[in-house]
Design a protein around this motif. Sequence first.
Motif, PDB file in Angstrom:
ATOM      1  N   THR A  29       4.850  15.545   5.923  1.00 34.44           N
ATOM      2  CA  THR A  29       3.451  15.786   6.277  1.00 34.44           C
ATOM      3  C   THR A  29       3.305  17.257   6.641  1.00 34.44           C
ATOM      4  N   PHE A  30       2.075  17.700   6.819  1.00 35.20           N
ATOM      5  CA  PHE A  30       1.817  19.062   7.277  1.00 35.20           C
ATOM      6  C   PHE A  30       2.217  19.174   8.745  1.00 35.20           C
ATOM      7  N   LEU A  78      -1.036  10.551   3.343  1.00 36.14           N
ATOM      8  CA  LEU A  78      -0.819  11.838   2.686  1.00 36.14           C
ATOM      9  C   LEU A  78      -1.576  11.946   1.367  1.00 36.14           C
ATOM     10  N   TYR A  79      -2.177  13.100   1.150  1.00 34.84           N
ATOM     11  CA  TYR A  79      -2.935  13.366  -0.087  1.00 34.84           C
ATOM     12  C   TYR A  79      -4.051  12.341  -0.305  1.00 34.84           C
ATOM     13  N   TRP A 123       4.313  19.154   0.521  1.00 35.93           N
ATOM     14  CA  TRP A 123       4.692  19.542   1.889  1.00 35.93           C
ATOM     15  C   TRP A 123       6.216  19.597   2.026  1.00 35.93           C
ATOM     16  N   LYS A 124       6.696  20.638   2.665  1.00 38.98           N
ATOM     17  CA  LYS A 124       8.127  20.684   2.977  1.00 38.98           C
ATOM     18  C   LYS A 124       8.383  19.787   4.177  1.00 38.98           C
ATOM     19  N   GLN A 140      12.380  21.896   8.545  1.00 37.50           N
ATOM     20  CA  GLN A 140      11.747  23.113   9.067  1.00 37.50           C
ATOM     21  C   GLN A 140      12.568  23.668  10.232  1.00 37.50           C
ATOM     22  N   PHE A 158       9.798  16.756  -2.240  1.00 40.02           N
ATOM     23  CA  PHE A 158       9.539  18.190  -2.047  1.00 40.02           C
ATOM     24  C   PHE A 158      10.189  19.013  -3.162  1.00 40.02           C
TER      25      PHE A 158
END
Length: 385
Positions: free
Chosen positions: A87-88, A141-142, A327-328, A333, A351
Amino acid sequence: MRSQDYDRIYLSPPHLGRHELNYLHKAIEDNWVAPAGPNLDGFERDICEFTGAAHCVALTSGTAAIHLGLRLLGVGPGDTVLCPSFTFVATANPISYLGATPVFIDSEATTWNLCPQRLREAIEASLRQGRRPKALIIVHLYGMPCQLREILAIAAEFDIPILEDAAEALGARYDGQPLGTFGAVGVFSFNGNKILTTSGGGALVTNNADWDKKARFWATQAKDDAPHYQHSELGYNYRLSNLLAGIGRGQMGLLDDRVKKRREIFSWYQKHLADLPGLSFGPAEPTGGRANRWLTCVLLDPTQTTVTPELLRQHLEARNIESRPLWKPLHLQPLFAGVPMFGGEVCADLFTHGLCLPSGSALTEADLQRIAETIRDAFACHHHA
């Protein structure tokens, strides 16, 4: 031809109608430009009417709505919150704002959303350590509904409240019911790239009247009822302005049309690119789910084509067409290094192999043709079976 010889095609630009200006003019004429006023009240009513939620608080962003929503669910320092990895970052950042820790969960391959099986594993692992997760964030998502039936059942079984991040999913449905209304709290975004926009903005919806009051209170600096400025609780400056809410009012009337258009764009791409080797479309709708297809996404299978997402992205960019990787995942992250993760292969794989195509509702047939021709050209130049 050079890229500047073409008009830029953006990924998901704002698409305004004719009525937004009426609301803006009225607000300026009446001098209602503060974070209060008739557009704000009207926008909240419009959202309630569309979603069927009892209460709505319009805020400066979807992130602000997630922050207030988690606080309403009692999330605080030392708590853990279950959250999808795919997700973002805005989904998870408010967990950290509140001093809590996210526990990330992998996707499943159909809807690309939270995997029910991994969710159960994460909950059971937490309980074995004597910790009950304070809340569960689910994301559509999306604009694709997650596997709600399974996820709601697991959350109910373990009595974990749900915050429903429908930032990308306004206008999508599950069993005919609008997304954003399945959790204890629902969240929408009206950022510039979303299906509807207020330039920047968001909303929190709930059926709990006390929470509605509390969210409004916190969003306006938590001012106590006194003639002077009196504060007993921590508050934020999160209320949407009456001006931006005017844009939102004009946009709400267009929502059904915008969803129809985005779904048509997805179908157009599918129809015109389905024969390309190794290229497939996703995510897929779960039983009972109806997506708003906010963004059209493709996957490239390296066993069937040497065209990679990055190669395709660069090829589109050379013709002044914006596309973007999926989204990565958050567990990859640097910000969340060392955070617990259940699974991870599915979202990491998405991804690596995915790309979002231009999906704005103002795209013309000529725009779509140009995008499709460019993608075909990339395959002609680079595809080797």
